[in-house]
Design a protein around this motif. Sequence first.
Motif, PDB file in Angstrom:
ATOM      1  N   GLY A 192       0.807  -1.233   0.000  1.00 55.66           N
ATOM      2  CA  GLY A 192       0.000   0.000   0.000  1.00 55.66           C
ATOM      3  C   GLY A 192       0.826   1.263   0.000  1.00 55.66           C
ATOM      4  N   SER A 193       2.136   1.130   0.289  1.00 55.79           N
ATOM      5  CA  SER A 193       3.023   2.311   0.315  1.00 55.79           C
ATOM      6  C   SER A 193       4.416   1.900  -0.121  1.00 55.79           C
ATOM      7  N   LYS A 194       5.146   2.854  -0.701  1.00 55.25           N
ATOM      8  CA  LYS A 194       6.575   2.604  -0.839  1.00 55.25           C
ATOM      9  C   LYS A 194       7.180   2.730   0.552  1.00 55.25           C
ATOM     10  N   ALA A 195       8.476   2.543   0.695  1.00 56.06           N
ATOM     11  CA  ALA A 195       9.078   2.611   2.032  1.00 56.06           C
ATOM     12  C   ALA A 195       9.104   4.060   2.507  1.00 56.06           C
ATOM     13  N   HIS A 196       8.808   4.218   3.778  1.00 55.85           N
ATOM     14  CA  HIS A 196       8.840   5.554   4.374  1.00 55.85           C
ATOM     15  C   HIS A 196       9.587   5.503   5.691  1.00 55.85           C
ATOM     16  N   HIS A 197      10.285   6.582   6.028  1.00 54.02           N
ATOM     17  CA  HIS A 197      11.103   6.619   7.244  1.00 54.02           C
ATOM     18  C   HIS A 197      10.311   6.153   8.466  1.00 54.02           C
ATOM     19  N   ARG A 198       9.079   6.603   8.571  1.00 57.47           N
ATOM     20  CA  ARG A 198       8.279   6.383   9.785  1.00 57.47           C
ATOM     21  C   ARG A 198       7.652   4.998   9.839  1.00 57.47           C
ATOM     22  N   PHE A 199       7.611   4.295   8.725  1.00 56.58           N
ATOM     23  CA  PHE A 199       6.913   3.002   8.696  1.00 56.58           C
ATOM     24  C   PHE A 199       7.641   1.984   9.578  1.00 56.58           C
ATOM     25  N   THR A 200       6.828   1.137  10.245  1.00 54.88           N
ATOM     26  CA  THR A 200       7.356   0.342  11.354  1.00 54.88           C
ATOM     27  C   THR A 200       8.366  -0.715  10.912  1.00 54.88           C
ATOM     28  N   GLY A 201       8.217  -1.224   9.693  1.00 60.87           N
ATOM     29  CA  GLY A 201       9.177  -2.234   9.218  1.00 60.87           C
ATOM     30  C   GLY A 201      10.593  -1.693   9.144  1.00 60.87           C
ATOM     31  N   PRO A 202      10.832  -0.599   8.417  1.00 60.62           N
ATOM     32  CA  PRO A 202      12.166   0.009   8.432  1.00 60.62           C
ATOM     33  C   PRO A 202      12.610   0.417   9.831  1.00 60.62           C
ATOM     34  N   GLN A 203      11.670   0.871  10.673  1.00 61.45           N
ATOM     35  CA  GLN A 203      12.021   1.246  12.042  1.00 61.45           C
ATOM     36  C   GLN A 203      12.534   0.036  12.832  1.00 61.45           C
ATOM     37  N   ILE A 204      11.835  -1.101  12.688  1.00 58.83           N
ATOM     38  CA  ILE A 204      12.262  -2.323  13.399  1.00 58.83           C
ATOM     39  C   ILE A 204      13.624  -2.778  12.885  1.00 58.83           C
ATOM     40  N   MET A 205      13.806  -2.656  11.574  1.00 61.40           N
ATOM     41  CA  MET A 205      15.092  -3.064  10.971  1.00 61.40           C
ATOM     42  C   MET A 205      16.234  -2.261  11.565  1.00 61.40           C
ATOM     43  N   ARG A 206      16.051  -0.943  11.708  1.00 62.90           N
ATOM     44  CA  ARG A 206      17.113  -0.097  12.283  1.00 62.90           C
ATOM     45  C   ARG A 206      17.236  -0.362  13.785  1.00 62.90           C
TER      46      ARG A 206
END
Length: 572
Positions: free
Chosen positions: A165-179
């Motif tokens: 539903g979205s491209k990757a965004h800084h705030r999205f939880t998946g990238p946040q969990i990855m970092r």
Amino acid sequence: MPSTSGPLYLGFDLSTQQLKAIVISSDLRVHYEAKVDFDADLSSKYGIKKGVHVNEAEREVYAPVAMWLEAVDLVLQRLKEKNTPFDRVMGISGAGQQHGSVYWTKQGEELLGGLKTGETLVQQLSEMAFAHPWSPNWQDASTQKECDSFDAELGSENALADATGSKAHHRFTGPQIMRFHKKHPDVYRATSRITLVSSFLASVFLGSIAPFDISDVCGMNLWDIRAGKWSEPLLKIAAGEDGIESLKEKLGEVREDGGGSMGAISQYFVGRYGFNANCAIAPFTGDNPSTILALPLRPLDAIVSLGTSTTFLMSTPNYVPDPSYHFFNHPTTAGLYMFMLCYKNGGLARERIRDTLPKSTTADPWAVFNKVASETPPLGQKTNSDLAKLGLYFPLPEIVPNVRAGTWRYTCKSDGTGLSESKESWSSDDDARAIVESQVLSLRLRSQKLVHSPEEGMPPQPRRIYVVGGGSLNPAITRIIGDVLGGTEGVYRLDVGGNACALGGAYKAVWAVERKEGESFEQLIGQRWNEEEATVKVDEGYRKDVWGAYGKVLGAFEEMEQKVLAGEERNQ
Ligand SMILES: Nc1ncnc2c1ncn2[C@@H]1O[C@H](COP(=O)(O)OP(=O)(O)O)[C@@H](O)[C@H]1O
Ligand SMILES: O=C(CO)[C@@H](O)[C@H](O)COP(=O)(O)O
């Protein structure tokens, strides 16, 4: 007059700056309201500003989870002081700011189920229930590298948008969990469950960890919307060397039904506040999915939410994802979706321009801003031969477009040609109108694919525009929204001021408990919703000439964004 009998329903909005609560009866009438403002009520203890902490060096933004726990007890205490009959509350639902993540320990799950009524939530939970005291906030911009991995994992940002539903965004939880996993590996391993802010708040009332709801989960870049399940390749990159199974355990399940009961309220609230032991806890959702529940939104109606973030929301049966905007599952109705545009530089960016003007001498801190914004002609053009003024005002790195913090001022001719960076200095008066125009021009530019002509002879635009959130109380802003976006039936404010999101949560609680077999949210609420009582018309909306003038510079506005983005590459 407050209702004296019958069931009541409680809705919450745990947003960036406040925790709001609203109590309604089955006929949707509002009876009690209370709120906690984090800065006004809790900043001395938690040291936050506008609800968060900021680590500029790493572009991190985060909030203290303990502050939210303290706010729950405080807002209930304030409802109690208004004699809210908690024993009549038969359903609770609500919303949380989207994308934020909360990291629970195993002990936290156990503590949740055995809370003592003689102590507060923060006394019992803040020390041991969380592996990490902070919740990354949706304004965080620290995950560019992780977003690049997410955008590449399925082959392109288009493929990621199509799946989640979205491209990757800084705030999205998946990238946040990855970092988070890379930056705090030990804390990640000490984490038993990860919740969103919405399921965090549901868990507190449920007395156990609540599942994600079917809509807010779409704000993670981890949920495959078409398949209706976690995306294994995306879970894999978020989980890193700890593997996908451990992350699946931390995330738990996703509840498809936005209604019904996840269980009865925790005994803590029965004993401490006198809640009815049979009070049902319905799924909580994201603040924006909850906002679209605050009224029976028709196709081609739009909501502009003027909160800390500015969001543009529509409900649609067509899943047409694109990297330039967001699609979420609808929070209550399978087969419907929520279209969303979201901007980080919303209310706080407008406040910064307001504060460059002479201070208001009246009780309304926006009086001077409103006067100059209203008296400045559209695009700052005193005559048609004057150059049109176009600006971008991003005190924070922006989401749409994905660009660094900064302020840019351009001019062009009335027909949109001759775009160039403005050489002369602009007055604060120019900026007051231009910041609102720029925010609404961006909404118009990016919602073009979602709107069509509402009636014969009318250009493509929303039929009705509903404004909600703190900024919806501002007549200068709502007039510019009508000028730029149109709205053939006009611009309406939900007459609950900044509380639409909590109201949507309360409506969700009514539907969750009182729905008949197979009865949709739209059917139940549509039958009970009193449009005359719930809304007030704040602007005429579509005006042919001024709408057309803004349309002529829309291409120049897009060209200006491209120039600024080109500068982004040079800046990196
Ligand atoms: N009269 C007003 N004019 C413009 N903005 C306003 C007005 N009243 C409140 N706001 C803005 O509303 C924002 C808070 O709105 P709200 O919907 O409560 O935010 P959130 O849900 O993000 O906490 C603040 O940034 C504030 O500047
Ligand atoms: O990031 C988004 C939506 O994607 C924001 O809309 C947040 O959900 C918080 O918004 P506020 O309610 O604090 O304005």
